[in-house]
Scaffold this motif. Structure first.
Motif: not given
Length: 109
Positions: A1-4, A30-31, A34-36
C-alpha cells in the motif's frame, strides 16, 4: 500500500504531540521531486541507526530531547533547536526523552 502524503496547499499540523507522543508513529509528511519532510517520533532510549543521505538535511527538534551523532560527534538538540547537515554526512539519532522532530531532506536525482 502506498503512503498517503500531504497534497500541495494542504496545511500540516507540526505542533508538539504531548500525550500522543508515546503512540504516534514516524510519518513521511510529503515527498516531491526535490524535497522530503518526515515527522520522526522516538521514545526515550530508541534510536535511528547511523546512515547518510545524498542531499542536505535539517533536523528540527519539536519536543523532548534527542542526541544526533554526526561523524561520531554528539549534538544534543532540545525542543526548538535545529541542526543542518551537508549531504553525505554520516548521522544517527537517539531519543534521550520521548521526542519528535521534523527532518527535511533535499533529494538529489
Amino acid at each position: 500500500m502506498a503512503l498517503t502524503h500531504t497534497r500541495p496547499g494542504d496545511p500540516v499540523d507540526v505542533q508538539p504531540m504531548g500525550s500522543r507522543l508515546a503512540t504516534e508513529p514516524t510519518k513521511a509528511l510529503f515527498k516531491s521531486d526535490q524535497l522530503e519532510l518526515i515527522r520522526l517520533v522516538l521514545q526515550a532510549g530508541k534510536s535511528f541507526p547511523p546512515h547518510q543521505v545524498l542531499g542536505e538535511i535539517t533536523i528540527h527538534c519539536i519536543e523532548g530531547e534527542i542526541d544526533v551523532t554526526v561523524d561520531g560527534e554528539s549534538h544534543i538538540l532540545k525542543a526548538g533547536q535545529l541542526l543542518f547537515l551537508k549531504g553525505g554526512t554520516q548521522h544517527g539519532v537517539t531519543a534521550l526523552q520521548d521526542a519528535s522532530a521534523l527532518v527535511t531532506i533535499v533529494l538529489k536525482p
